[in-house]
Enzyme design. Sequence first.
Site, PDB file in Angstrom:
ATOM      1  N   LYS A 100      10.521   2.076   2.089  1.00  0.00           N
ATOM      2  CA  LYS A 100      10.222   2.643   0.771  1.00  0.00           C
ATOM      3  C   LYS A 100      11.138   1.973  -0.240  1.00  0.00           C
ATOM      4  CE  LYS A 100       7.445   5.693  -1.053  1.00  0.00           C
ATOM      5  NZ  LYS A 100       6.074   5.961  -0.564  1.00  0.00           N
ATOM      6  N   ASN A 214      -3.373   8.843  -9.081  1.00  0.00           N
ATOM      7  CA  ASN A 214      -4.251   8.121  -8.162  1.00  0.00           C
ATOM      8  C   ASN A 214      -4.826   9.054  -7.087  1.00  0.00           C
ATOM      9  OD1 ASN A 214      -4.641   6.762  -5.465  1.00  0.00           O
ATOM     10  ND2 ASN A 214      -4.631   4.975  -6.788  1.00  0.00           N
ATOM     11  N   SER A 344      -3.981  -0.522   3.054  1.00  0.00           N
ATOM     12  CA  SER A 344      -2.971  -1.552   2.789  1.00  0.00           C
ATOM     13  C   SER A 344      -2.873  -2.504   3.977  1.00  0.00           C
ATOM     14  CB  SER A 344      -1.596  -0.913   2.559  1.00  0.00           C
ATOM     15  OG  SER A 344      -1.415  -0.624   1.198  1.00  0.00           O
TER      16      SER A 344
END
Length: 420
Positions: A100, A214, A344
């Site tokens: 992250k 989103n 992803s």
Amino acid sequence: MLHQALSRLYEAAGHLDITADVFEKLKSPRETTQARLVIRMDDGASKSYPAWRCRYDDTLGPTKGGIRFHPDVSIDEVETLAFLMTMKCALINLPFGGAKGGVQMDIHNLSATEQERLARRYVQCFAKVIGPNRDIPAPDLYTNSTIMAWMADEYAAIVGEVTPAVITGKPIALGGSLGREDATARGGYYLLLHQAQKLGLRPGARVAIQGFGNAGKHIAQLLGAAGFKIVAVTDSKGGVQCSSGLDVDKLISAKRQGSVTSLAGSDGVCTLPADELVSVDCELLVLAALEDMVHAGNAARVKAHVILELANAPITPEADKILNAKSIVVLPDILANAGGVTVSYFEWVQNRQGDSWPIEQVHARLKTKMEQEGDAVWTLAQEKGITLRSAAYVHALSRLAGAIGAQDMQHFLIAEAPKR
Ligand code: NAD
């Protein structure tokens, strides 16, 4: 936060036969890098922002995780979210470890050109940490495909090679995958629909959504189109509710102009204070904003029967206990929001193959993943008589422990090999 998150790992370990080596490896991050990003503002002054990138564990592959721009970002938050990514990638069976990144700042205070300088500076500072075979960032809170495009461009300039697989969540024109934009919400939606009968949810069920970025916006669109009734929505500025259902297109245009709150006053739509969303009368509560939004102080007021965690860590462990006692079923973050990292991963594969998949292929493969791993978690929960969250951790941890064990065996064999 990390301590709190690890408590879920320790609890899951009670259901497995795990060696001490596994905890030794997973109890803290492998590598956290800190930098101060100094950028030139449009008025000529310079400003600096603290930033981090954490690679929590890479047993299963290169580390993967978003970058968030938010005033509350801290090293503890980044490391905790990197831990959650480690568990999520293991759960959904991707060849990735967890990472992250974050910058402590309020993006609303920066012009577009200042945002671009900040995004590029982030990559300059962390270029040695990231890489297509090492650590692959993506969008998260208050970052988007445009920011990913600037970052990928900066990385290419630094290494002297166009390297699209270094970052996912890029614009389609620059190697992004079809279906990445709504992947987090769509993954949660596929999971929810697949388990709807077991969860006692039917189209027509009332839904309250916290967060309208989103994840929140796309789940509203998908659930609205499937016949669910969106009765309440909040964002950072407040919320709106309507018992006969909110119009999702109108919510989206209101949000585009600043906030969903501007819809209040039209067609029976009333204002809803943001902190009252969790107690709205509904069947399904979707958490799609920040961490710790359902806590010991408000969990008892939740009326929904089912909670879908699209946000990361939106429910504290104390709140989990209260919800469990009320028989509220939580579809946990590391499963429910794994659609984002799954697509992803598809983007990374396409970039490495120089390929681009049709949207139908992306959706079909995402659906299969969510249903397969969702079924595995559901079955584990039934067999062991535990919550879906505990089962999700057990499922992820057993994969990770298997890999750590195999790695240790390899090291052991090398150490024991006869010397020539
Ligand atoms: P985003 O920046 O697009 O949207 C965040 C939304 O939350 C905004 O609408 C904002 O107004 C709202 N918000 C902020 N504070 C709030 C509050 N106190 N009450 C209600 N709403 C509030 O972010 P996003 O990408 O939609 O991410 C939301 C969550 O989902 C985060 O926890 C993120 O880590 C998680 N997530 C996102 C992805 C992804 O692919 N985008 C993947 C996995 C998990």
